[in-house]
Design a protein around this motif. Sequence first.
Motif: not given
Length: 167
Positions: A24-27, A53-54, A59-61, A80-81
Amino acid sequence: MTAIDMYTPKLLKLYRARKGALGQDMEALLERLEERTTDIVNHRRTAALEGLPVFLRENPTELFKKCNETEDGTKGVSVGILYVMEDIIQTTSPMIQNIAVVLEEVVVLEDVPDPSTALAYLFGLLYALNFSYPKNLKYTFDAIQNLFMELGSGCTQRVLSLKNKLL
């Protein structure tokens, strides 16, 4: 930025080809990219970096954090950003008010113009200060080091696989 721009079309093509397997993250990331109508180059670059990261199964978060203007988003962030968003209550799709670089729960740079510049600053700080990469983002930073910055002689097998797919 030149290396990021060189790899962006290939990364996005790879993300689209594997989006079902990446979840779902990539979508959601690719859907947001398709909705953009202005500053396309910057949005593509940002999507390529946020998808890294995905794609590398991290984990991109952990790297890209979001918070409201009224809250402290640095709590628990070692590296992090930080995207400071306008108050979500006022709008359905909040806009980014500020982009900041965080090290050890402290904002070290703020008002950075875009996420790709923020990531370059973050990597530069980690490299110059000789910080270890966070374990939960090991592959992402290894990819940035070996693909975009072209520093170092070796990389992990996962990043080497990505590099071969991009060539």
